[in-house]
Design a protein around this motif. Structure first.
Motif: not given
Length: 201
Positions: A1-12
């Motif tokens: 879950m944390g990895d998905d959020r981190s990837r989403k933030e990096d993408s943004s």
């Protein structure tokens, strides 16, 4: 879950920076608004201010990336084991769209760039470029390919000015090829100087 959020933030963050780099190139700092960046990137307002406190911070991060990208291109053209005049030829005759302007140079005339946050990456890029061109000209002089009377530093500044001035001519006349024409003229002058017989030849 944390990895998905981190990837989403990096993408943004990446989308915001990509949009900012494009807008700074096309319309400059002063005409670019946070809303322009949000619209182009497709990122929400909350994400923008999560990653960057304000417009200046986003622009600085974008310019830092542009500085690194342009410096890497200049190094690939001007550094290496080929003869120095060939390296200068590669750099001067690089295909450029005169109407788009230099990704960093076109910002130098904006008053906001006098602020250190925006001035530093602009100045750093031109210092690095000047060092690379000066080194190539110095090598050409040392090898006897250019006259000893040339100042490598002054010549480097003149060549950089030709490119930046070529962009101005292209935009003034709305003719994209004028920048390339100016650069070809500068290379022709270097070739003419290299053909002048020197003592000992």
């Amino acid at each position: 879950m944390g990895d998905d959020r981190s990837r989403k933030e990096d993408s943004s963050r990446r989308r915001l920076l990509t949009a900012a780099k494009d807008l700074l190139w096309r319309q400059g700092y002063e005409k670019t608004s946070p809303q322009d960046v949000l619209t182009l990137s497709g990122v929400g307002k909350g994400s923008l201010y999560h990653h960057f406190p304000g417009k200046r911070d986003l622009a600085r991060a974008a310019l830092d990336e542009v500085r690194d990208e342009l410096t890497a291109v200049a190094m690939s053209l001007l550094a290496g084991g080929d003869p120095p005049l060939e390296r200068l030829r590669r750099w001067l005759l690089l295909t450029r769209d005169g109407l788009k302007g230099c990704r960093i140079g076109r910002l130098a005339s904006e008053s906001a760039v006098f602020e250190a946050a925006l001035h530093d990456p602009v100045a750093a890029y031109f210092r690095s470029l000047e060092d690379l061109v000066t080194a190539a000209v110095t090598e050409a002089v040392t090898r006897g390919e250019l006259p000893q009377t040339l100042s490598p530093e002054q010549t480097a500044r003149a060549l950089i000015a030709v490119i930046q001035g070529g962009y101005v001519l292209s935009r003034a006349h709305q003719e994209p090829s004028l920048c390339g024409s100016a650069c070809a003229g500068a290379m022709a002058m270097l070739d003419a100087l290299s053909a002048i017989p020197r003592a000992g030849d």
